[in-house]
Design a protein around this motif. Structure first.
Motif, short mmCIF file in Angstrom:
data_model
loop_
_atom_site.label_atom_id
_atom_site.label_comp_id
_atom_site.label_asym_id
_atom_site.label_seq_id
_atom_site.Cartn_x
_atom_site.Cartn_y
_atom_site.Cartn_z
N LEU A 104 0.82 -1.21 0.00
CA LEU A 104 0.00 0.00 0.00
C LEU A 104 0.86 1.26 0.00
O LEU A 104 0.51 2.26 -0.63
N ALA A 105 1.98 1.24 0.71
CA ALA A 105 2.86 2.40 0.72
C ALA A 105 3.47 2.66 -0.65
O ALA A 105 3.69 3.80 -1.04
N THR A 106 3.73 1.59 -1.40
CA THR A 106 4.32 1.73 -2.73
C THR A 106 3.30 2.21 -3.76
O THR A 106 3.62 3.00 -4.65
N TYR A 107 2.06 1.75 -3.62
CA TYR A 107 1.03 2.04 -4.63
C TYR A 107 -0.19 2.69 -3.99
O TYR A 107 -1.33 2.33 -4.29
N ARG A 108 0.05 3.65 -3.12
CA ARG A 108 -1.05 4.23 -2.34
C ARG A 108 -2.15 4.81 -3.23
O ARG A 108 -3.33 4.53 -3.04
N SER A 109 -1.79 5.61 -4.21
CA SER A 109 -2.81 6.25 -5.02
C SER A 109 -3.53 5.25 -5.92
O SER A 109 -4.75 5.31 -6.11
N GLU A 110 -2.80 4.29 -6.47
CA GLU A 110 -3.40 3.31 -7.38
C GLU A 110 -4.39 2.39 -6.66
O GLU A 110 -5.32 1.87 -7.28
N LEU A 111 -4.19 2.19 -5.35
CA LEU A 111 -5.04 1.25 -4.62
C LEU A 111 -6.03 1.95 -3.70
O LEU A 111 -6.70 1.30 -2.90
N ALA A 112 -6.15 3.26 -3.82
CA ALA A 112 -7.06 4.00 -2.95
C ALA A 112 -8.49 3.49 -3.12
O ALA A 112 -8.98 3.29 -4.22
N GLY A 113 -9.14 3.27 -1.99
CA GLY A 113 -10.55 2.89 -1.99
C GLY A 113 -10.83 1.42 -2.14
O GLY A 113 -11.99 0.99 -2.07
N ILE A 114 -9.82 0.60 -2.33
CA ILE A 114 -10.04 -0.83 -2.50
C ILE A 114 -10.24 -1.48 -1.14
O ILE A 114 -9.47 -1.24 -0.20
N ASP A 115 -11.25 -2.31 -1.03
CA ASP A 115 -11.50 -3.09 0.19
C ASP A 115 -10.60 -4.32 0.13
O ASP A 115 -10.84 -5.26 -0.65
N LEU A 116 -9.54 -4.32 0.94
CA LEU A 116 -8.55 -5.39 0.86
C LEU A 116 -9.13 -6.74 1.24
O LEU A 116 -8.77 -7.77 0.64
N ASP A 117 -9.99 -6.77 2.23
CA ASP A 117 -10.58 -8.05 2.63
C ASP A 117 -11.48 -8.62 1.53
O ASP A 117 -11.47 -9.83 1.28
N GLU A 118 -12.22 -7.74 0.86
CA GLU A 118 -13.07 -8.20 -0.24
C GLU A 118 -12.22 -8.76 -1.39
O GLU A 118 -12.51 -9.82 -1.96
N LEU A 119 -11.15 -8.04 -1.72
CA LEU A 119 -10.27 -8.50 -2.79
C LEU A 119 -9.60 -9.81 -2.41
O LEU A 119 -9.49 -10.73 -3.23
N SER A 120 -9.15 -9.92 -1.16
CA SER A 120 -8.51 -11.15 -0.70
C SER A 120 -9.47 -12.33 -0.80
O SER A 120 -9.10 -13.42 -1.27
N THR A 121 -10.70 -12.14 -0.36
CA THR A 121 -11.69 -13.22 -0.41
C THR A 121 -11.94 -13.66 -1.85
O THR A 121 -12.01 -14.86 -2.15
N ALA A 122 -12.05 -12.69 -2.74
CA ALA A 122 -12.29 -13.02 -4.14
C ALA A 122 -11.09 -13.75 -4.75
O ALA A 122 -11.26 -14.72 -5.52
N GLY A 123 -9.89 -13.29 -4.43
CA GLY A 123 -8.69 -13.94 -4.95
C GLY A 123 -8.55 -15.36 -4.44
O GLY A 123 -8.20 -16.28 -5.20
N ARG A 124 -8.83 -15.57 -3.17
CA ARG A 124 -8.76 -16.93 -2.61
C ARG A 124 -9.79 -17.85 -3.25
O ARG A 124 -9.53 -19.04 -3.46
N ALA A 125 -10.97 -17.30 -3.57
CA ALA A 125 -11.99 -18.11 -4.22
C ALA A 125 -11.52 -18.57 -5.60
O ALA A 125 -11.76 -19.72 -6.00
N VAL A 126 -10.85 -17.69 -6.33
CA VAL A 126 -10.32 -18.08 -7.63
C VAL A 126 -9.29 -19.20 -7.48
O VAL A 126 -9.27 -20.18 -8.24
N MET A 127 -8.41 -19.08 -6.48
CA MET A 127 -7.33 -20.05 -6.29
C MET A 127 -7.80 -21.34 -5.62
O MET A 127 -7.03 -22.29 -5.48
N ALA A 128 -9.06 -21.39 -5.24
CA ALA A 128 -9.57 -22.56 -4.51
C ALA A 128 -9.65 -23.81 -5.37
O ALA A 128 -9.84 -24.92 -4.84
N ASP A 129 -9.50 -23.68 -6.69
CA ASP A 129 -9.53 -24.86 -7.55
C ASP A 129 -8.19 -25.59 -7.59
O ASP A 129 -8.03 -26.58 -8.32
N ASP A 130 -7.21 -25.07 -6.82
CA ASP A 130 -5.88 -25.71 -6.70
C ASP A 130 -5.11 -25.72 -8.01
O ASP A 130 -4.21 -26.54 -8.20
N ARG A 131 -5.42 -24.80 -8.91
CA ARG A 131 -4.68 -24.70 -10.17
C ARG A 131 -3.64 -23.60 -10.07
O ARG A 131 -3.99 -22.45 -9.77
N PRO A 132 -2.35 -23.92 -10.29
CA PRO A 132 -1.33 -22.86 -10.26
C PRO A 132 -1.61 -21.82 -11.33
O PRO A 132 -2.04 -22.14 -12.44
N ARG A 133 -1.36 -20.56 -10.98
CA ARG A 133 -1.62 -19.47 -11.91
C ARG A 133 -0.46 -18.48 -11.90
O ARG A 133 0.11 -18.19 -10.85
#
Length: 364
Positions: A104-133
């Motif tokens: 966040l310190a590196t990309y403060r302006s680019e990530l402003a307003g993003i809900d980190l917990d929501e993004l994390s949950t969505a990302g984990r859901a994508v990775m839940a199929d156990d397929r490397p990406r």
């Protein structure tokens, strides 16, 4: 209180880093003792371990990576490290907040307003199929919901901070040039990441301090902070103070250490050692003067490979055109040149790159 000179600290560092003499230990033991090796450049840990272990072969490390006993993951300083599976699972939760804060310190302006917990949950859901990406594939799967941040920024936030990831082989294997494919750390290692204990005395921080001092001490709290990326671990240090011993350096700064840890005599001979780029022996301190002169500090962060002569960074090295080129940073004695040539020949044999010439350039 005893004063430790710069040379005292140098010899202690060499001993703790297995650079005063090669150790008769396994690669797994060395990675564990060193509390990991910096590994954003995938081939560098091989040279780092070769300089530290007797009879080390690249297959030793390859087997640990494919056998999931060591893993490449973002950890200290938000940098990719090669650490044991045990340490990755035990330490990751303690680094989570720091990893988020650094992105966040590196990309403060680019990530402003993003809900980190929501993004994390969505990302984990994508990775839940156990397929490397690859990072880009994960970003593509989420792009409809988060279209604004630059792709690279959103990807770094996901794989370096929000979702504990392992970088899978063949990346990180000897002489492989594979791209980065990620899988959640707990999926790859078949074990859950250990949650932070509900203990105000910071037991994970205490273990980090002790492991750091075993491999880098004696050191200041600023050194601990620089190595870990964490905020000095003040609670852990406070709890441990009764079990630690203290010194002062020549500038009066307080140094912490473990009783009985190696502190060789400052006149102990130090052999030539070739270090890879970004080796933690040079990067693992806030004050690197124990091993590298101020004039050459930039070398340790610019990706140049260093040579230790009498325990200090005194040359750099490169390979190409069938030769190993050593560029001294100071004048060398004839005996130093002979030792450089001998150790350089051993390195050339280890690297197996058809190197048939050891060239020592003029000193700069």
């Amino acid at each position: 209180m005893n004063i430790l000179t710069q040379r005292d600290l140098n010899r202690a560092t060499l001993a703790r880093q297995h650079l005063l003499q090669r150790e008769d230990c396994t690669a797994l033991d060395a990675v564990s003792h060193l509390a990991g090796l910096q590994a954003q450049a995938p081939q560098k840990p091989f040279t780092g371990l070769w300089s530290r272990i007797k009879a080390f072969t690249p297959a030793d490390l390859d087997d640990l990576v494919t056998g999931r006993q060591v893993v490449r993951t973002h950890l200290m300083r938000r940098t990719v490290h090669l650490v044991t599976a045990t340490d990755a699972l035990a330490w990751r939760a303690r680094h989570d907040a720091m990893l988020r804060q650094r992105v966040l310190a590196t990309y403060r302006s680019e990530l402003a307003g993003i809900d980190l917990d929501e993004l994390s949950t969505a990302g984990r859901a994508v990775m839940a199929d156990d397929r490397p990406r690859a990072m880009g594939e994960l970003v593509d799967a989420l792009r409809d919901r988060w279209p604004t941040p630059p792709r690279r920024v959103l990807g770094e936030l996901l794989v370096a901070a929000l979702i504990p990831m392992a970088q899978l082989p063949p990346r990180g294997l000897w002489k492989e040039t594979a791209g980065v494919h990620n899988l959640p750390l707990s999926t790859w290692l078949h074990q859950p990441i250990r949650p932070l204990p509900a203990d105000p005395d910071d037991p994970i921080g205490q273990r980090l301090v002790l492991r750091y001092l075993a491999a880098y001490g004696p050191a200041t709290t600023a050194d601990i902070r620089m190595w870990s990326g964490l905020a000095g671990l003040p609670t852990a240090v406070k709890v441990l103070r009764g079990d630690l011993i203290t010194f002062r350096d020549e500038r009066g700064r307080l140094l912490l250490d473990i009783p009985g840890a190696p502190r060789p005599h400052p006149d102990t001979p130090a052999p030539i050692r070739f270090l890879p780029a970004f080796d933690n022996a040079t990067l693992g301190y806030q004050d690197r003067s124990r091993i590298i002169d101020d004039l050459h500090l930039g070398l340790s962060v610019a990706g140049q490979r260093a040579v230790l002569i009498d325990g200090r960074v005194a040359a750099t090295w490169t390979t190409g055109d069938r030769r190993l080129t050593i560029s001294p940073l100071r004048g060398l004695t004839r005996s130093e040149e002979q030792e450089l040539e001998a150790e350089g020949q051993k390195l050339a044999t280890f690297m197996d790159q058809d190197i048939d010439t050891i060239h020592i350039a003029e000193s700069t």
